[in-house]
Design a protein around this motif. Structure first.
Motif, PDB file in Angstrom:
ATOM      1  N   SER A 219      24.051  12.881 -34.717  1.00  0.00           N
ATOM      2  CA  SER A 219      23.739  12.043 -33.361  1.00  0.00           C
ATOM      3  C   SER A 219      22.523  11.767 -32.386  1.00  0.00           C
ATOM      4  N   ARG A 220      21.166  12.963 -32.729  1.00  0.00           N
ATOM      5  CA  ARG A 220      20.936  13.418 -32.050  1.00  0.00           C
ATOM      6  C   ARG A 220      19.226  12.309 -32.885  1.00  0.00           C
ATOM      7  N   GLY A 221      19.665  12.700 -34.004  1.00  0.00           N
ATOM      8  CA  GLY A 221      18.462  11.468 -35.259  1.00  0.00           C
ATOM      9  C   GLY A 221      18.800  10.493 -35.263  1.00  0.00           C
ATOM     10  N   GLY A 222      19.278   9.258 -33.838  1.00  0.00           N
ATOM     11  CA  GLY A 222      20.060   8.053 -34.420  1.00  0.00           C
ATOM     12  C   GLY A 222      21.468   7.707 -34.398  1.00  0.00           C
ATOM     13  N   LEU A 223      21.989   8.515 -35.018  1.00  0.00           N
ATOM     14  CA  LEU A 223      23.571   8.119 -35.005  1.00  0.00           C
ATOM     15  C   LEU A 223      23.227   7.249 -36.017  1.00  0.00           C
ATOM     16  N   VAL A 224      22.750   6.730 -37.081  1.00  0.00           N
ATOM     17  CA  VAL A 224      21.848   5.630 -38.480  1.00  0.00           C
ATOM     18  C   VAL A 224      23.227   6.369 -39.007  1.00  0.00           C
ATOM     19  N   ALA A 225      23.531   4.953 -40.261  1.00  0.00           N
ATOM     20  CA  ALA A 225      24.312   5.658 -41.836  1.00  0.00           C
ATOM     21  C   ALA A 225      23.297   5.920 -42.943  1.00  0.00           C
ATOM     22  N   PRO A 226      23.491   6.563 -43.370  1.00  0.00           N
ATOM     23  CA  PRO A 226      22.630   7.266 -44.503  1.00  0.00           C
ATOM     24  C   PRO A 226      23.044   5.885 -45.201  1.00  0.00           C
ATOM     25  N   LYS A 227      21.851   6.184 -46.606  1.00  0.00           N
ATOM     26  CA  LYS A 227      22.298   4.797 -46.958  1.00  0.00           C
ATOM     27  C   LYS A 227      22.395   5.810 -48.336  1.00  0.00           C
ATOM     28  N   PRO A 228      23.148   4.668 -49.322  1.00  0.00           N
ATOM     29  CA  PRO A 228      23.939   5.497 -50.732  1.00  0.00           C
ATOM     30  C   PRO A 228      22.670   5.678 -50.995  1.00  0.00           C
ATOM     31  N   GLU A 229      21.735   5.014 -51.464  1.00  0.00           N
ATOM     32  CA  GLU A 229      20.841   5.884 -52.934  1.00  0.00           C
ATOM     33  C   GLU A 229      19.705   7.315 -52.307  1.00  0.00           C
ATOM     34  N   PHE A 230      19.884   7.654 -51.003  1.00  0.00           N
ATOM     35  CA  PHE A 230      19.594   8.593 -50.724  1.00  0.00           C
ATOM     36  C   PHE A 230      20.525   9.732 -50.220  1.00  0.00           C
ATOM     37  N   ASN A 377      16.491   3.541 -38.753  1.00  0.00           N
ATOM     38  CA  ASN A 377      16.812   4.415 -39.735  1.00  0.00           C
ATOM     39  C   ASN A 377      16.978   6.204 -39.804  1.00  0.00           C
ATOM     40  N   ASP A 378      15.795   6.577 -39.039  1.00  0.00           N
ATOM     41  CA  ASP A 378      16.138   8.450 -38.856  1.00  0.00           C
ATOM     42  C   ASP A 378      15.233   8.292 -37.390  1.00  0.00           C
ATOM     43  N   TYR A 379      15.275   9.742 -37.132  1.00  0.00           N
ATOM     44  CA  TYR A 379      14.657  10.907 -35.785  1.00  0.00           C
ATOM     45  C   TYR A 379      13.751  10.000 -35.866  1.00  0.00           C
ATOM     46  N   ARG A 380      12.709   9.597 -36.111  1.00  0.00           N
ATOM     47  CA  ARG A 380      10.962   8.829 -35.603  1.00  0.00           C
ATOM     48  C   ARG A 380      11.333   7.479 -34.959  1.00  0.00           C
ATOM     49  N   ALA A 382      13.881   6.418 -34.191  1.00  0.00           N
ATOM     50  CA  ALA A 382      14.841   6.431 -32.795  1.00  0.00           C
ATOM     51  C   ALA A 382      13.919   7.103 -31.640  1.00  0.00           C
ATOM     52  N   TYR A 383      12.871   8.126 -31.891  1.00  0.00           N
ATOM     53  CA  TYR A 383      12.540   8.431 -30.615  1.00  0.00           C
ATOM     54  C   TYR A 383      12.364   7.212 -29.520  1.00  0.00           C
ATOM     55  N   PRO A 407      26.742   9.431 -22.643  1.00  0.00           N
ATOM     56  CA  PRO A 407      25.929  10.708 -22.736  1.00  0.00           C
ATOM     57  C   PRO A 407      24.742   9.640 -23.042  1.00  0.00           C
ATOM     58  N   TYR A 408      23.106  10.515 -22.982  1.00  0.00           N
ATOM     59  CA  TYR A 408      21.667   9.796 -22.519  1.00  0.00           C
ATOM     60  C   TYR A 408      21.563  10.174 -23.867  1.00  0.00           C
ATOM     61  N   GLY A 409      20.873   9.548 -25.067  1.00  0.00           N
ATOM     62  CA  GLY A 409      20.581   9.954 -25.815  1.00  0.00           C
ATOM     63  C   GLY A 409      21.175  10.606 -27.016  1.00  0.00           C
TER      64      GLY A 409
END
Length: 442
Positions: A219-230, A377-380, A382-383, A407-409
């Motif tokens: 959530s705090r890292g952007g609420l982004v889905a993980p890539k299958p290859e990751f 794609n990640d926290y950076r 989404a920063y 909620p904020y962020g």
């Protein structure tokens, strides 16, 4: 339906009192101010009423924990019965067995369970369990991902462009002043969705890593889905180096009837749980493979990992959690997923209509709005820079004035009492914000 119309009369008075007894007038750093906190008098279903009489649609839901909303009747009834029998005992109760049975039956890879009092404790003991099982001390975690208030889990949580370092090998940054340097040395920080870097760093440090802890959708890292290859790379690197995989599903267990890991192909050795499994009361749980969970086994003497807690597995949390989870059936998830899809799609349409530099991420009953044109794609990615942070605060304040707690962020969440009208209202409020602020980006 009454909406927020005025703010702060009684809340201001409560805040003045609070400033005399709390360091900054609040008891949690996560309390939002607008410009003072909203003091809540009561909640019912998906709505809150503050001490000034303002009503809000609640998308925070106590940080996503209230999946059935406020004052859910089956939970209220179960707690009323239990309170008449007693609130806590030093001895075990049948209610803890029943809730553990439900989790073992429902969540893949959960063969044994241990109850604690919070998500923080669940992560703390999962990390300790991995250390006890492997005999290693280091852990790996992902930059910006929140895993509670445990020193090792907080490393890299508040990294900034000034200190986060190499994109291929992030720095281990402290979360608070005075965090021991030894803690930083025992945490390898990875970037979410970077398969190659995760594979490389896990191989380099694998001989000393007890575990890698991963939130399937931070959530705090952007609420982004993980890539299958990751996910595949992470699993492979962990397996090759004898590193346990801890899935932190304290928040994301709400993504499906069987949790989040199963949705993304993650096969963890341990899973941390909390929030929704407590029915609105404090709770945490560690579940996982029987051989790994055996580190808690005290049947033959002192276990490899002693774990106790005065209120662990207390009958109030067990009873409330059991009532909530029994009503969280497959039909409930269909309903929640439908609402979540409706809101995300509606927000995306509004963004397209106004040509606004915003995007929306999330899955199932969760969503998060970002003041940027492309989904991170990640926290950076989404920063939030200062201007973007200002836009988000404007959005949160606009929602509050319109009668919605956003909620904020962090993740906003739908709850089972909500309906299509609530979803449409959320979309309309967001569209109203874009309409009234379009001069900001045109």
């Amino acid at each position: 339906m009454m909406r927020a119309s005025h703010f702060g009369n009684r809340s201001k008075g409560s805040f003045a009192r609070a400033q005399l007894v709390f360091p900054d007038g609040t008891s949690r750093v996560t309390i939002e101010r607008n410009p003072v906190p909203l003091y809540i008098e009561r909640g019912s279903g998906s709505y809150l009423v503050d001490v000034d009489g303002n009503q809000f649609l609640d998308l925070n839901a106590n940080f996503t924990s209230l999946i059935h909303g406020h004052a859910f009747e089956p939970v209220v009834e179960a707690l009323t019965r239990q309170l008449q029998l007693g609130s806590c005992f030093a001895n075990p109760t049948d209610s803890e067995i029943a809730l553990a049975e439900l989790l073992c039956e429902r969540i893949p890879r959960v063969e044994r369970v241990r109850f604690v009092n919070s998500g923080t404790e669940a992560v703390l003991f999962a990390v300790k369990a991995a250390r006890a099982f492997t005999g290693r001390s280091k852990i790996a975690k992902f930059e910006g991902a929140y895993h509670g208030a445990y020193d090792w889990a907080e490393v890299g949580l508040a990294a900034t462009p000034e200190n986060w370092g190499n994109p291929n090998a992030p720095e281990s940054t402290p979360f608070y002043r005075g965090m021991p340097a030894s803690v930083l040395e025992e945490v390898v920080v990875l970037r979410f969705n970077d398969a190659d870097a995760a594979r490389h760093l896990m191989s380099v440090h694998g001989h000393s890593l007890a575990a890698v802890i991963v939130d399937p959708m931070p959530s705090r890292g952007g609420l982004v889905a993980p890539k299958p290859e990751f996910i595949a790379a992470l699993q492979e690197a962990a397996r090759m180096n004898g590193v346990l995989v801890i899935a932190d599903e304290v928040l994301n267990l709400r993504q499906s009837f069987a949790g989040a890991s199963v949705l993304y192909g993650l096969v963890p050795d341990l899973i941390t749980m909390g929030k929704i499994i407590g029915g609105g009361l404090p709770i945490g749980a560690i579940g996982g493979r029987q051989d790994v969970m055996s580190v808690f086994d005290a049947s033959a003497g002192r276990p490899l990992l002693p774990q106790g807690g005065t209120f662990s597995a207390n009958p109030l949390s067990m009873t409330a959690g059991l009532a909530a989870m029994r009503h969280l059936d497959r039909a409930a998830f269909v309903h929640l997923d439908g609402l979540g899809n409706m809101v995300r799609e509606g927000i995306a349409r509004a963004i397209s209509k106004f040509g606004a530099p915003f995007c929306v991420t999330g899955a199932a009953s969760l969503f998060r709005v970002h003041p940027m044109a492309r989904a991170p794609n990640d926290y950076r990615e989404a920063y939030l820079a200062p201007d973007a942070s200002k836009q988000m605060k404007q959005l949160v304040n606009f929602f509050a004035r319109s009668g919605v707690i956003l909620p904020y962020g962090a993740a906003a969440s739908m709850s089972t009492p909500m309906n299509r009208a609530d979803a449409e209202f959320i979309i309309d409020v967001f569209a109203g914000f874009l309409d009234s602020h379009r001069i900001s980006w045109t």
